[in-house]
Enzyme design. Structure first.
Site, PDB file in Angstrom:
ATOM      1  CG  ASN A  60      20.526-102.861  36.081  1.00 42.37           C
ATOM      2  OD1 ASN A  60      19.576-103.492  35.600  1.00 42.37           O
ATOM      3  ND2 ASN A  60      20.372-101.647  36.575  1.00 42.37           N
ATOM      4  CG  ASP A  61      21.778-100.166  39.169  1.00 44.51           C
ATOM      5  OD1 ASP A  61      22.433-100.576  38.212  1.00 44.51           O
ATOM      6  OD2 ASP A  61      21.294 -99.015  39.218  1.00 44.51           O
TER       7      ASP A  61
END
Length: 573
Positions: A60-61
């Site tokens: 993710n991020d």
């Protein structure tokens, strides 16, 4: 960090039961002890060829991208054990061109009390000495979100493969006295140095429904003091994740260092809204004496305001590329498939193509464009001559690898006065695109591209424009219609939309789409509006994918320019 509190509590309970606190404190050999998931299946029609993703598992991020000693570094949230969120570490890859990537061992993972239950998102800052440092959110044994510091072990190593956590961690923590919500205190930004030689950093938070950018100050980057007031806040916006705060030059398509302050720059505050999973931003003024950010008049401080991307794009982060004097934006593209399908394919999540980002000459919005380096992957250019595209026609483009392509097209309207009237109630572009999809005939539109289309057009991802006549101007709607993207109805096939600030009576309508097997990343109006679609066709895969230019309006449209390139595969592992 893009994760719900309920999911976090479930994961933290699992972590304690599976490993135990003492075992998790055993330091860097912990990652090597984690049993990785099995290899993904051999048949992978949805894996990207030039969008960044590791060989397997959840990501993710993007965390703290930066340039150091001529190498670009990307850190990102990663689960080494599987294709769902959990066991998060800071994975690390480097590149000389932001296109081809070499993986390294994870830079950060749970190893001390201040991060024993998780190493969440954060940022890098380059100190005046040239030394990079990392600020990141850790989860302590009490499940509180706290802020930690890590520094490189060997500054002479351009790959920065080893990082050392500060013995003084955590540097910032919630207490009763500072009135910080211990479960809503995360994702420190890149810090900036004020004229007073004091560092500032903001942390995302909330108080009830009020979103907060909590401000801290430090003289030495180790001892931090909370300000009495936030840098900025907004009512009824919920939790602010992954904030980003940076200057943009006025009247220059350039980037500047995060610490630049003065009358020749505006400032941008970007926030990732946990409630909606959208990134929105405002352009405004930073008062360094009061340490307050004020959005400009007309800027909307909520999810209905300006967004980097109106599709699948979240938890983004920018950095200043000092080598090329530009600011570069990274963003996470999450899946539209089911969790069960993600587990079957063995991975989840990719990163968007890095984008150069700057302030439009109007001063009212940002402009984004894929980094120029991505064009090195282009080959076998196909051009269409200038021509009229009659209403109701779809023109197939041959000679390009349609599942892996870069397409640029420009349109000119011939009889603009025939545009449909815009109903004043049509204020939500996404709802309007859902109501008036690619199959709904209009006058001036829909016209654009049919990407990842099957032979009989049963499957297609349509990216298109419609032009309406407003009260005192023409209004351009840009849509990405995923409703027919796949015969698999288990996927999220949301249609996305944005109003594009372009005057079609004076400007051509331009569209660029980066197509990469399961991604259609589109830029309208030379980067004024961006929409990323995440799609999983069952028929239009590999060599069975087709590309069309279409006009489903009643009025003719002129194609003034068209070029498409097949894209070579980037080195991603």
């Amino acid at each position: 960090m893009a994760i719900s509190s309920a999911a976090w509590l479930l994961f933290s309970s699992f972590l304690f039961l599976s490993h135990g606190v003492l075992q998790l404190q055993a330091s860097h050999h912990l990652y090597r002890d984690i049993k990785a998931s099995s290899s993904p299946p051999a048949h992978q029609p949805y894996r990207t060829s030039y969008h960044f993703q590791p060989p397997k598992n959840w990501i993710n991020d993007p965390n703290g991208p930066m340039i150091y000693k001529g190498l670009y570094h990307l850190f990102y949230q990663y689960n080494p054990k599987g294709a769902v969120w959990g066991n998060i570490v800071w994975a690390h890859s480097t590149s000389v061109d932001l296109v081809n990537w070499t993986p390294h061992v994870p830079a950060i993972y749970p190893s001390q009390p201040s991060d024993i239950n998780g190493c969440w998102s954060g940022s890098t800052t380059i100190l005046p000495s040239g030394e990079p440092v990392i600020l990141y959110t850790g989860i302590n044994p009490q499940n509180q979100q706290v802020q930690n510091l890590a520094t490189p072990k060997n500054l002479s190593d351009p790959y920065l493969t080893e990082w050392v956590k500060s013995a003084k961690n955590p540097l910032m923590a919630p207490t009763i006295a500072n009135q910080i919500n211990a479960s809503s205190f995360r994702d420190p930004t890149t810090a900036w140095l004020g004229p007073d030689q004091i560092w500032r950093v903001i942390i995302g938070s909330k108080r009830n429904r009020q979103g907060l950018a909590i401000l801290y100050r430090s003289k030495d980057f180790v001892h931090w003091t909370k300000s009495q007031h936030p840098l900025h806040s907004a009512k009824d916006t919920g939790m602010w994740e992954c904030p980003d705060f940076y200057p943009v030059p006025i009247n220059a398509n350039l980037g500047v260092d995060t610490s630049v302050i003065g009358p020749h720059v505006k400032h941008v505050l970007k926030l990732s809204l946990d409630d909606t999973k959208h990134d929105y931003y405002t352009v405004g003024t930073y008062n360094v004496n009061k340490d307050i950010y004020v959005p400009d008049k007309g800027q909307v401080d909520s999810d209905s305001g300006l967004r980097y991307d109106y599709g699948k794009f979240y938890a983004s982060k920018t950095f200043f590329d000092s080598a090329k004097k530009r600011r570069i934006l990274w963003g996470w593209i999450n899946e539209s498939s089911s969790v069960e399908d993600d587990i079957k394919k063995g991975w989840s999540g990719v990163q968007a193509i890095p984008r150069s980002i700057w302030l439009h000459k109007s001063g009212k919005q940002l402009v984004q464009w894929p980094i120029s380096e991505i064009e090195r992957l282009r080959e076998n250019q196909v051009k269409l001559h200038k021509q009229v595209l009659k209403g109701g026609l779809a023109l197939e483009v041959s000679g390009v690898t349609s599942a892996q392509a870069d397409v640029e097209i420009s349109f000119k309207t011939i009889e603009l006065q025939k545009a449909e009237k815009l109903d004043p109630k049509w204020t939500n572009p996404q709802a309007l695109c859902s109501q008036k999809g690619a199959s709904v005939k209009g006058r001036l539109g829909p016209f654009g591209l049919l990407a990842l289309a099957s032979k009989g057009l049963q499957e297609q991802t349509a990216v298109f424009f419609r032009i309406f006549k407003g009260q005192d101007k023409y209004v351009v709607l840009m849509c990405s219609d995923q409703s027919r993207s796949s015969l698999n109805n288990g996927n999220d096939k949301t249609t996305y939309g944005a109003f594009l600030d372009v005057n079609p009576s004076h400007e051509e309508l331009s569209l660029r789409s980066l197509i990469d097997h399961s991604i259609v990343e589109s830029f309208g109006g030379k980067g004024k509006a961006c929409i990323t679609a995440r799609v999983y066709p069952t028929l239009a895969i590999q060599d069975e994918a087709h590309l069309h230019v279409f006009n489903n309006g009643t009025e003719n449209i002129q194609i003034t320019r068209f070029s498409a390139w097949s894209m070579k595969k980037a080195q991603l592992t």
